[in-house]
Design a protein around this motif. Structure first.
Motif, PDB file in Angstrom:
ATOM      1  N   GLU A 186       0.821  -1.203   0.000  1.00 58.90           N
ATOM      2  CA  GLU A 186       0.000   0.000   0.000  1.00 58.90           C
ATOM      3  C   GLU A 186       0.856   1.255   0.000  1.00 58.90           C
ATOM      4  N   GLN A 187       1.905   1.265   0.816  1.00 59.73           N
ATOM      5  CA  GLN A 187       2.772   2.437   0.901  1.00 59.73           C
ATOM      6  C   GLN A 187       3.491   2.716  -0.409  1.00 59.73           C
ATOM      7  N   GLN A 188       3.839   1.667  -1.126  1.00 59.94           N
ATOM      8  CA  GLN A 188       4.553   1.824  -2.396  1.00 59.94           C
ATOM      9  C   GLN A 188       3.614   2.154  -3.563  1.00 59.94           C
ATOM     10  N   GLY A 189       2.289   2.160  -3.297  1.00 61.74           N
ATOM     11  CA  GLY A 189       1.331   2.508  -4.341  1.00 61.74           C
ATOM     12  C   GLY A 189       1.194   1.458  -5.421  1.00 61.74           C
ATOM     13  N   TYR A 190       1.414   0.190  -5.069  1.00 54.96           N
ATOM     14  CA  TYR A 190       1.370  -0.882  -6.068  1.00 54.96           C
ATOM     15  C   TYR A 190      -0.033  -1.113  -6.638  1.00 54.96           C
ATOM     16  N   PHE A 191      -1.063  -0.662  -5.913  1.00 51.19           N
ATOM     17  CA  PHE A 191      -2.439  -0.947  -6.352  1.00 51.19           C
ATOM     18  C   PHE A 191      -3.020   0.163  -7.221  1.00 51.19           C
ATOM     19  N   ALA A 192      -2.318   1.273  -7.360  1.00 50.68           N
ATOM     20  CA  ALA A 192      -2.806   2.375  -8.183  1.00 50.68           C
ATOM     21  C   ALA A 192      -2.481   2.112  -9.649  1.00 50.68           C
ATOM     22  N   PRO A 193      -3.361   2.476 -10.570  1.00 49.05           N
ATOM     23  CA  PRO A 193      -3.085   2.253 -11.989  1.00 49.05           C
ATOM     24  C   PRO A 193      -1.841   3.000 -12.459  1.00 49.05           C
ATOM     25  N   GLU A 194      -1.495   4.104 -11.756  1.00 51.23           N
ATOM     26  CA  GLU A 194      -0.332   4.894 -12.159  1.00 51.23           C
ATOM     27  C   GLU A 194       0.986   4.172 -11.951  1.00 51.23           C
ATOM     28  N   ILE A 195       0.967   3.021 -11.245  1.00 47.57           N
ATOM     29  CA  ILE A 195       2.211   2.260 -11.061  1.00 47.57           C
ATOM     30  C   ILE A 195       2.744   1.807 -12.413  1.00 47.57           C
ATOM     31  N   ASN A 196       1.810   1.648 -13.363  1.00 42.55           N
ATOM     32  CA  ASN A 196       2.191   1.352 -14.751  1.00 42.55           C
ATOM     33  C   ASN A 196       2.332   2.687 -15.480  1.00 42.55           C
ATOM     34  N   ARG A 197       3.545   3.088 -15.830  1.00 45.71           N
ATOM     35  CA  ARG A 197       3.792   4.410 -16.389  1.00 45.71           C
ATOM     36  C   ARG A 197       3.500   4.488 -17.891  1.00 45.71           C
ATOM     37  N   ASP A 198       3.147   3.358 -18.490  1.00 45.56           N
ATOM     38  CA  ASP A 198       2.836   3.347 -19.916  1.00 45.56           C
ATOM     39  C   ASP A 198       1.415   3.862 -20.130  1.00 45.56           C
ATOM     40  N   GLU A 199       1.290   5.128 -20.570  1.00 42.70           N
ATOM     41  CA  GLU A 199      -0.028   5.734 -20.736  1.00 42.70           C
ATOM     42  C   GLU A 199      -0.835   5.102 -21.862  1.00 42.70           C
ATOM     43  N   HIS A 200      -0.178   4.335 -22.722  1.00 42.32           N
ATOM     44  CA  HIS A 200      -0.861   3.702 -23.844  1.00 42.32           C
ATOM     45  C   HIS A 200      -1.230   2.248 -23.540  1.00 42.32           C
ATOM     46  N   ALA A 201      -0.952   1.814 -22.307  1.00 41.13           N
ATOM     47  CA  ALA A 201      -1.271   0.430 -21.925  1.00 41.13           C
ATOM     48  C   ALA A 201      -2.787   0.244 -21.878  1.00 41.13           C
ATOM     49  N   PRO A 202      -3.295  -0.952 -22.162  1.00 45.52           N
ATOM     50  CA  PRO A 202      -4.736  -1.200 -22.048  1.00 45.52           C
ATOM     51  C   PRO A 202      -5.198  -1.020 -20.603  1.00 45.52           C
TER      52      PRO A 202
END
Length: 335
Positions: free
Chosen positions: A21-37
């Motif tokens: 939770e502290q590392q923000g692993y559950f937020a979609p922004e953890i994936n920095r690829d804005e073009h990802a599905p």
């Protein structure tokens, strides 16, 4: 370093979940690829007044598996958490707290009562969140919502208005579970049905231009003031010749018709059923099928309305019941 002989899930799970939770692993922004599905799930919100049960554990497990799988496949994933306000359940809890202070919600007024509901939610609404964290669910807590949040309430109003304007929904009368004490509608899930000893009253309705009478059986004589028909089964030989006949509804001065409908059980009571579309779910359906008027004779405070007649208006429904029976007895129409 000594390795424990047995695995201690509490210690391990709390440590890992807090880190995730502290590392923000559950937020979609953890994936920095804005073009990802994109993959999203909105959690069916559990009630703020309750606690999680086996059904929640099952569906949360399935949703978590899907969310984690998509996350590992490179999707920008969001599993959206939230809680439901639970309507009357929350109101009941807060009302009980006020009672300890010698107050009612009416003493506070709407705005202050809603504020107390929010206070209660902040104080007691954390139980479900803690349980979900113990489950290890990979929801994005930074986006947690509550169904009474201002933006959600505004969105609900917007959607309903749009649906109404587009002709997808309509506003009309319908039978509901109404509580005259709390002055609110209850869902079927919030109603506890307790069998109680009852009494069948046999009331006679005179047939117009005839010496004949039709006897109906009812447990709620006071509702006869709102009758708009008497129904019989079309296959019941006893009443076949009366279908379409006019009855004189006692105490009201109104005339009502005898209708035929297969819903009527010939074995119940006399086989002739009074129909009060405004005060009984089955009668309501009957009324819709036969286009019967809806006469409201009991108001939201369980008092008789003006439509019940001057002799009954303002009476509590139980007092009105006694008076209806007394009047029928006086007229010689109580069987």
């Amino acid at each position: 370093m000594d390795i424990p002989k047995q695995y201690d899930p509490k210690q391990a799970e709390q440590h890992h979940y807090a880190r995730w939770e502290q590392q923000g692993y559950f937020a979609p922004e953890i994936n920095r690829d804005e073009h990802a599905p994109v993959f999203t799930i909105v959690i069916p919100p559990p009630n703020v007044t309750g606690s999680l049960h086996m059904g929640h554990a099952l569906q949360h497990t399935l949703m978590d598996v899907l969310t984690r799988y998509k996350r590992m496949c490179g999707y920008r994933t969001l599993w959206m958490p939230g809680m439901d306000h639970a309507g009357i359940s929350t109101q009941l809890m807060v009302t009980r707290e006020l009672k300890k202070e010698g107050l009612t919600r009416h003493d506070l007024g709407r705005e202050d009562f809603v504020e107390r509901v929010w206070q209660w939610k902040k104080e007691f609404g954390g139980q479900i969140i803690n349980q979900m964290r113990r489950e290890g669910v990979s929801v994005d807590w930074s986006r947690e919502k509550f169904t009474m949040d201002q933006d959600l309430s505004r969105a609900v109003c917007e959607v309903f208005v749009r649906l109404y304007e587009e002709g997808m929904i309509y506003r009309g009368n319908q039978i509901v579970n109404w509580c005259p004490n709390d002055q609110t509608v209850l869902s079927d899930l919030e109603v506890q049905k307790d069998p109680q000893p009852g009494k069948l009253y046999y009331l006679q309705y005179p047939v117009s231009l005839s010496n004949r009478r039709v006897t109906v059986a009812t447990t709620r004589p006071e509702t006869m003031l709102g009758d708009t028909a008497v129904a019989v089964n079309p296959n019941d030989e006893r009443y076949r010749d009366l279908v379409g006949a006019t009855l004189l509804l006692p105490l009201t001065g109104r005339e009502i018709s005898v209708i035929a409908d297969e819903f009527v059980d010939p074995e119940f009571g006399t086989g002739a059923v009074k129909v009060t579309p405004a005060h009984d779910p089955n009668d309501y359906d009957l009324g819709v099928r036969h286009n019967l008027p809806q006469v409201v004779v009991i108001d939201g405070h369980a008092k008789m309305t003006e439509a019940a007649g001057s002799d009954f208006a303002g009476l509590d429904r139980y007092r009105a019941r006694e008076k209806v029976v007394e009047k029928f007895e006086e007229l010689g129409l109580l069987e």
